[in-house]
Design a protein around this motif. Structure first.
Motif, PDB file in Angstrom:
ATOM      1  N   VAL A 513       0.861  -1.184   0.000  1.00  0.00           N
ATOM      2  CA  VAL A 513       0.000   0.000   0.000  1.00  0.00           C
ATOM      3  C   VAL A 513       0.895   1.230   0.000  1.00  0.00           C
ATOM      4  O   VAL A 513       1.619   1.478   0.967  1.00  0.00           O
ATOM      5  CB  VAL A 513      -0.928   0.019   1.232  1.00  0.00           C
ATOM      6  CG1 VAL A 513      -1.846   1.235   1.184  1.00  0.00           C
ATOM      7  CG2 VAL A 513      -1.749  -1.258   1.310  1.00  0.00           C
ATOM      8  N   ASP A 514       0.874   1.986  -1.099  1.00  0.00           N
ATOM      9  CA  ASP A 514       1.706   3.186  -1.225  1.00  0.00           C
ATOM     10  C   ASP A 514       3.166   2.917  -0.859  1.00  0.00           C
ATOM     11  O   ASP A 514       3.800   3.689  -0.144  1.00  0.00           O
ATOM     12  CB  ASP A 514       1.137   4.305  -0.341  1.00  0.00           C
ATOM     13  CG  ASP A 514      -0.082   4.963  -0.963  1.00  0.00           C
ATOM     14  OD1 ASP A 514      -0.525   4.491  -2.020  1.00  0.00           O
ATOM     15  OD2 ASP A 514      -0.580   5.951  -0.402  1.00  0.00           O
ATOM     16  N   GLY A 515       3.684   1.798  -1.328  1.00  0.00           N
ATOM     17  CA  GLY A 515       5.082   1.467  -1.093  1.00  0.00           C
ATOM     18  C   GLY A 515       5.362   0.751   0.209  1.00  0.00           C
ATOM     19  O   GLY A 515       6.500   0.323   0.448  1.00  0.00           O
ATOM     20  N   VAL A 516       4.355   0.598   1.060  1.00  0.00           N
ATOM     21  CA  VAL A 516       4.545  -0.114   2.330  1.00  0.00           C
ATOM     22  C   VAL A 516       4.129  -1.570   2.142  1.00  0.00           C
ATOM     23  O   VAL A 516       2.979  -1.852   1.796  1.00  0.00           O
ATOM     24  CB  VAL A 516       3.714   0.535   3.456  1.00  0.00           C
ATOM     25  CG1 VAL A 516       3.887  -0.246   4.754  1.00  0.00           C
ATOM     26  CG2 VAL A 516       4.136   1.977   3.653  1.00  0.00           C
ATOM     27  N   ASN A 517       5.060  -2.491   2.349  1.00  0.00           N
ATOM     28  CA  ASN A 517       4.802  -3.915   2.157  1.00  0.00           C
ATOM     29  C   ASN A 517       4.313  -4.522   3.466  1.00  0.00           C
ATOM     30  O   ASN A 517       5.033  -4.546   4.462  1.00  0.00           O
ATOM     31  CB  ASN A 517       6.077  -4.611   1.693  1.00  0.00           C
ATOM     32  CG  ASN A 517       5.812  -6.033   1.240  1.00  0.00           C
ATOM     33  OD1 ASN A 517       4.795  -6.306   0.611  1.00  0.00           O
ATOM     34  ND2 ASN A 517       6.715  -6.937   1.562  1.00  0.00           N
ATOM     35  N   LEU A 518       3.067  -4.994   3.496  1.00  0.00           N
ATOM     36  CA  LEU A 518       2.467  -5.511   4.715  1.00  0.00           C
ATOM     37  C   LEU A 518       2.127  -6.988   4.555  1.00  0.00           C
ATOM     38  O   LEU A 518       1.481  -7.388   3.576  1.00  0.00           O
ATOM     39  CB  LEU A 518       1.193  -4.735   5.060  1.00  0.00           C
ATOM     40  CG  LEU A 518       1.386  -3.277   5.477  1.00  0.00           C
ATOM     41  CD1 LEU A 518       0.045  -2.559   5.518  1.00  0.00           C
ATOM     42  CD2 LEU A 518       2.073  -3.191   6.841  1.00  0.00           C
ATOM     43  N   PRO A 519       2.537  -7.837   5.505  1.00  0.00           N
ATOM     44  CA  PRO A 519       2.152  -9.251   5.462  1.00  0.00           C
ATOM     45  C   PRO A 519       0.671  -9.415   5.773  1.00  0.00           C
ATOM     46  O   PRO A 519       0.090  -8.642   6.533  1.00  0.00           O
ATOM     47  CB  PRO A 519       3.027  -9.885   6.547  1.00  0.00           C
ATOM     48  CG  PRO A 519       3.344  -8.776   7.488  1.00  0.00           C
ATOM     49  CD  PRO A 519       3.397  -7.517   6.658  1.00  0.00           C
ATOM     50  N   ILE A 520       0.061 -10.421   5.165  1.00  0.00           N
ATOM     51  CA  ILE A 520      -1.339 -10.748   5.433  1.00  0.00           C
ATOM     52  C   ILE A 520      -1.361 -11.908   6.420  1.00  0.00           C
ATOM     53  O   ILE A 520      -0.833 -12.989   6.153  1.00  0.00           O
ATOM     54  CB  ILE A 520      -2.084 -11.101   4.136  1.00  0.00           C
ATOM     55  CG1 ILE A 520      -2.071  -9.903   3.179  1.00  0.00           C
ATOM     56  CG2 ILE A 520      -3.520 -11.539   4.440  1.00  0.00           C
ATOM     57  CD1 ILE A 520      -2.675 -10.193   1.824  1.00  0.00           C
ATOM     58  N   LEU A 532       0.614  -5.439  10.202  1.00  0.00           N
ATOM     59  CA  LEU A 532       0.109  -6.465   9.311  1.00  0.00           C
ATOM     60  C   LEU A 532      -1.351  -6.217   8.960  1.00  0.00           C
ATOM     61  O   LEU A 532      -2.006  -5.331   9.523  1.00  0.00           O
ATOM     62  CB  LEU A 532       0.278  -7.843   9.939  1.00  0.00           C
ATOM     63  CG  LEU A 532      -0.580  -8.226  11.152  1.00  0.00           C
ATOM     64  CD1 LEU A 532      -0.397  -9.698  11.465  1.00  0.00           C
ATOM     65  CD2 LEU A 532      -0.245  -7.412  12.392  1.00  0.00           C
ATOM     66  N   LEU A 533      -1.849  -6.992   8.027  1.00  0.00           N
ATOM     67  CA  LEU A 533      -3.248  -6.937   7.614  1.00  0.00           C
ATOM     68  C   LEU A 533      -3.935  -8.216   8.065  1.00  0.00           C
ATOM     69  O   LEU A 533      -3.440  -9.320   7.812  1.00  0.00           O
ATOM     70  CB  LEU A 533      -3.344  -6.789   6.093  1.00  0.00           C
ATOM     71  CG  LEU A 533      -2.724  -5.520   5.511  1.00  0.00           C
ATOM     72  CD1 LEU A 533      -2.705  -5.581   3.985  1.00  0.00           C
ATOM     73  CD2 LEU A 533      -3.475  -4.269   5.975  1.00  0.00           C
ATOM     74  N   VAL A 534      -5.075  -8.054   8.737  1.00  0.00           N
ATOM     75  CA  VAL A 534      -5.813  -9.191   9.287  1.00  0.00           C
ATOM     76  C   VAL A 534      -7.103  -9.381   8.497  1.00  0.00           C
ATOM     77  O   VAL A 534      -7.909  -8.457   8.395  1.00  0.00           O
ATOM     78  CB  VAL A 534      -6.129  -8.968  10.782  1.00  0.00           C
ATOM     79  CG1 VAL A 534      -6.934 -10.133  11.341  1.00  0.00           C
ATOM     80  CG2 VAL A 534      -4.833  -8.787  11.577  1.00  0.00           C
ATOM     81  N   PRO A 535      -7.313 -10.569   7.927  1.00  0.00           N
ATOM     82  CA  PRO A 535      -8.509 -10.783   7.100  1.00  0.00           C
ATOM     83  C   PRO A 535      -9.803 -10.786   7.922  1.00  0.00           C
ATOM     84  O   PRO A 535      -9.840 -11.268   9.059  1.00  0.00           O
ATOM     85  CB  PRO A 535      -8.271 -12.175   6.482  1.00  0.00           C
ATOM     86  CG  PRO A 535      -6.802 -12.413   6.605  1.00  0.00           C
ATOM     87  CD  PRO A 535      -6.388 -11.709   7.866  1.00  0.00           C
ATOM     88  N   TRP A 536     -10.846 -10.230   7.334  1.00  0.00           N
ATOM     89  CA  TRP A 536     -12.209 -10.340   7.870  1.00  0.00           C
ATOM     90  C   TRP A 536     -13.058 -10.955   6.757  1.00  0.00           C
ATOM     91  O   TRP A 536     -13.244 -10.365   5.699  1.00  0.00           O
ATOM     92  CB  TRP A 536     -12.763  -8.972   8.260  1.00  0.00           C
ATOM     93  CG  TRP A 536     -14.180  -9.079   8.799  1.00  0.00           C
ATOM     94  CD1 TRP A 536     -15.328  -9.193   8.067  1.00  0.00           C
ATOM     95  CD2 TRP A 536     -14.574  -9.102  10.172  1.00  0.00           C
ATOM     96  NE1 TRP A 536     -16.411  -9.290   8.899  1.00  0.00           N
ATOM     97  CE2 TRP A 536     -15.990  -9.238  10.195  1.00  0.00           C
ATOM     98  CE3 TRP A 536     -13.886  -9.020  11.371  1.00  0.00           C
ATOM     99  CZ2 TRP A 536     -16.702  -9.291  11.388  1.00  0.00           C
ATOM    100  CZ3 TRP A 536     -14.601  -9.076  12.554  1.00  0.00           C
ATOM    101  CH2 TRP A 536     -15.988  -9.209  12.559  1.00  0.00           C
ATOM    102  N   LYS A 537     -13.588 -12.144   7.006  1.00  0.00           N
ATOM    103  CA  LYS A 537     -14.417 -12.831   6.025  1.00  0.00           C
ATOM    104  C   LYS A 537     -15.853 -12.359   6.205  1.00  0.00           C
ATOM    105  O   LYS A 537     -16.550 -12.769   7.125  1.00  0.00           O
ATOM    106  CB  LYS A 537     -14.285 -14.342   6.182  1.00  0.00           C
ATOM    107  CG  LYS A 537     -12.875 -14.843   5.884  1.00  0.00           C
ATOM    108  CD  LYS A 537     -12.764 -16.352   5.966  1.00  0.00           C
ATOM    109  CE  LYS A 537     -11.347 -16.798   5.614  1.00  0.00           C
ATOM    110  NZ  LYS A 537     -11.204 -18.277   5.692  1.00  0.00           N
ATOM    111  N   LEU A 538     -16.265 -11.494   5.303  1.00  0.00           N
ATOM    112  CA  LEU A 538     -17.548 -10.807   5.427  1.00  0.00           C
ATOM    113  C   LEU A 538     -18.708 -11.739   5.113  1.00  0.00           C
ATOM    114  O   LEU A 538     -18.756 -12.382   4.073  1.00  0.00           O
ATOM    115  CB  LEU A 538     -17.580  -9.613   4.481  1.00  0.00           C
ATOM    116  CG  LEU A 538     -18.893  -8.817   4.422  1.00  0.00           C
ATOM    117  CD1 LEU A 538     -19.223  -8.220   5.788  1.00  0.00           C
ATOM    118  CD2 LEU A 538     -18.801  -7.724   3.375  1.00  0.00           C
ATOM    119  N   ARG A 539     -19.646 -11.768   6.045  1.00  0.00           N
ATOM    120  CA  ARG A 539     -20.911 -12.472   5.832  1.00  0.00           C
ATOM    121  C   ARG A 539     -22.033 -11.445   5.920  1.00  0.00           C
ATOM    122  O   ARG A 539     -22.169 -10.757   6.935  1.00  0.00           O
ATOM    123  CB  ARG A 539     -21.098 -13.572   6.880  1.00  0.00           C
ATOM    124  CG  ARG A 539     -20.106 -14.712   6.739  1.00  0.00           C
ATOM    125  CD  ARG A 539     -20.002 -15.535   8.007  1.00  0.00           C
ATOM    126  NE  ARG A 539     -21.277 -16.115   8.375  1.00  0.00           N
ATOM    127  CZ  ARG A 539     -21.519 -16.697   9.554  1.00  0.00           C
ATOM    128  NH1 ARG A 539     -20.557 -16.745  10.472  1.00  0.00           N
ATOM    129  NH2 ARG A 539     -22.702 -17.204   9.832  1.00  0.00           N
TER     130      ARG A 539
END
Length: 594
Positions: A513-520, A532-539
């Motif tokens: 994101v804008d040059g910032v590398n973030l692990p998922i 880091l980026l944390v997934p949210w599985k949308l229901r």
């Protein structure tokens, strides 16, 4: 004849399943490819069992491939010729060669190709010294370090010498040395290692891990600052495959044989993560020559052959140090803080992966948040009659108390959550909610007797913005007023967040994101990174009910906190930290305005 007909019926049923599931055709015409229909990895079959059968056949019968896929009760053999395959088939089809039931076979037109080519070179600074100790020395070390029922980890037994290694943060507390030091029986290792030309400091910390088959350790890097530039690991009892992963995507699996010493220095120590998969077996890894246009190069091939693990004891040695790390590898270094994210980038990152996400998940998010934490209720109940209470980042308003003797104001930036909050607060007495940005709060100074800020600060993506949020809380408090602040902890080993079946899983995905590398992050596993980026599985919600399955995954930004990090953030001239504690995967502080 009855046995033959029974075997033929089983072969035909298996052939139909194999064609349907794998697209592989069984045939009656002899060839070099054979499938063993009822024995495989799931039944405990090993390559050694097949090689033993070959001892009774002519020497020109060669097995080129043995393929036993994980969890399957069948396996494949590839021979050097049709004649060799036919001879093996005619000799052992229907026999009880190494099982109590007959083995039935079929010729097949092809076999799965599950080999994985690993062309990345071994990390610089990594060395495996095979047969570093003798078999007699190995027996002595196993006798010295083997034990029963001293486990303090879910997935393996562990014991520490010198300092306790903390697996949540991959470091040690240098202010709390242990009374039990590294045994003198290990001193011989240092003399021997120097004879190999390795430059290192004598370790003062050792961790002994006892791994049963099926156990492993998540991919990680030992924290840079607390330890020196050399980490050593001695393997006892069994070999194991250790996987090395680089943030650039490089992957190198290496076999650590029993009695070998692993030496990690330089790039291998600081810039690669290493881990062990939780399984009862390991793939056979072959080193082959790959012929290019001009040169030949060595590659590692993860084959379909497997070997069963045995109990393994590892002795990991580290030398401790004080002060910030001085390495040149910044990606995994704890010295490099998230202040490197410029404010404009931080603002955009939060807009994309915090604010926009919560607008989309507001309904689903609210449906998962029902009751306030007991510690929050306890803190708010302590507010005296007539007090003004602010809930900054109120979410769906679940923390608002049903009290008529205090004034409660809930502030929430998300429009979607604000609507949920309004619905929740109906009938709550003297309470209201407003749209509010914690970094641009239009409330007057010293207006609140109590402030709560629950699970909010970790969504700010650099240190300056987190500090600004804490400063806002201090500004809003009256002298003598108190605040409760909570954030997600990086260490989740003492919480219910971790899923036992996923404890050694790790996502290798990243997003820039804008040059910032973030692990998922891989949900329900231990955090490996601070940012880091944390997934949210949308229901989605339809007719007041959640859909059964998620069709969309959104990513929320988090900065997960180290122990003591929140305390330092709250160390302001007009704030005093009265209490600091860990609560179900969160670091929490109670501050008082002075």
């Amino acid at each position: 004849m009855d046995e033959k007909r029974k075997c033929d019926r089983k072969r035909k049923r298996f052939a139909a399943r194999l064609k349907s599931s794998k697209g592989i055709l069984c045939t009656d015409y002899p060839g070099p490819n054979i499938v063993l229909c009822n024995v495989g990895q799931a039944t405990g079959l090993e390559k050694a069992d097949i090689l033993k059968l070959l001892e009774a056949l002519p020497q020109n019968v060669k097995l080129l491939k043995f393929i036993a896929e994980k969890g399957e009760s069948h396996s494949y053999l590839v021979f050097n010729s049709t004649e060799s395959g036919q001879l093996f088939y005619e000799t052992y089809n229907g026999s009880k060669a190494f099982t109590c039931v007959p083995i039935y076979m079929s010729y097949v037109d092809c076999v799965p190709n599950n080999e994985v080519i690993c062309s990345s070179e071994v990390p610089d600074g990594l060395k495996i010294i095979e047969n570093f100790i003798t078999e007699e020395e190995e027996k002595s070390y196993i006798k010295l370090f083997d034990w029963v029922d001293e486990s303090n980890l879910k997935n393996r037994q562990v014991k520490h010498y010198g300092y306790e290694f903390r697996y949540g943060s991959n470091d040690v507390d240098l202010s709390s040395p242990l009374s039990e030091k590294i045994p003198e029986e290990c001193d011989v290792l240092w003399t021997r290692l120097k004879s190999h030309g390795i430059d290192f400091r004598i370790p003062d910390q050792m961790t002994v891990n006892k791994y049963s088959p099926g156990q492993g350790i998540p991919s990680h890097v030992d924290r840079h600052s607390p330890f020196g530039d050399t980490i050593l690991s001695l393997s006892l009892g069994s070999s194991v495959v250790m996987e090395w992963r680089h943030h650039s995507g490089k992957y190198v699996p290496l076999v650590l044989p029993a009695r070998s010493l692993l030496v990690m220095q330089g790039e291998a120590r600081y810039d690669w993560q290493h881990g062990i998969q939780p399984r009862t077996w390991d793939p056979i890894i072959e080193v082959r020559t790959q012929t290019n246009t001009d040169t030949n190069s060595l590659i590692r091939v993860v084959t379909s052959d497997v070997t069963q693990r045995q109990t393994r004891i590892s002795l990991t040695f580290r030398s401790t140090r004080h002060g910030e790390c001085e390495c040149v590898y910044s990606t995994l270094c704890d010295r490099v803080k998230s202040e490197v994210i410029e404010d404009r980038t931080a603002s955009r990152l939060e807009e994309l992966h915090v604010h926009q996400v919560y607008e989309q998940i507001a309904g689903h998010f609210s449906s998962t948040r029902h009751k306030p934490w007991p510690k929050v209720v306890e803190f708010l109940q302590s507010a005296p009659a007539g007090a003004i209470v602010l809930d900054l980042g109120a979410g769906n308003g679940k923390n608002v108390l049903k009290r008529n003797d205090i004034l409660q104001l809930a502030g929430e930036r998300s429009w979607g959550l604000l609507q949920e909050c309004k619905s929740y607060m109906a009938g709550a007495g003297r309470a209201d909610c407003v749209r509010l940005d914690l970094l641009r709060t239009p409330l007057r100074d010293a207006c609140a007797d109590r402030v709560i800020c629950i699970a909010v600060i970790h969504h700010f993506s650099n240190q300056a913005r987190r500090l600004e949020a804490i400063s806002t809380i201090a500004r809003l408090l009256r002298p003598g007023g108190r605040a409760l602040i909570t954030v997600w902890a990086k260490d989740q080993t003492k919480s219910n967040y971790l899923c036992k079946d996923k404890q050694n899983h790790e996502s290798n995905l990243h997003l820039t994101v804008d040059g910032v590398n973030l692990p998922i992050h891989e949900n329900r596993t231990q955090f490996k990174h601070n940012d880091l980026l944390v997934p949210w599985k949308l229901r989605k919600i339809k007719e007041n009910k959640l859909e059964n399955q998620s069709k969309t995954t959104l990513l929320r930004y988090y900065h997960v906190f180290e122990e003591g990090e929140l305390d330092k953030l709250c160390d302001l001239p007009d704030l005093v930290v009265q209490d600091s504690f860990y609560e179900e995967g969160n670091w929490c502080v109670v501050c008082k305005k002075v």
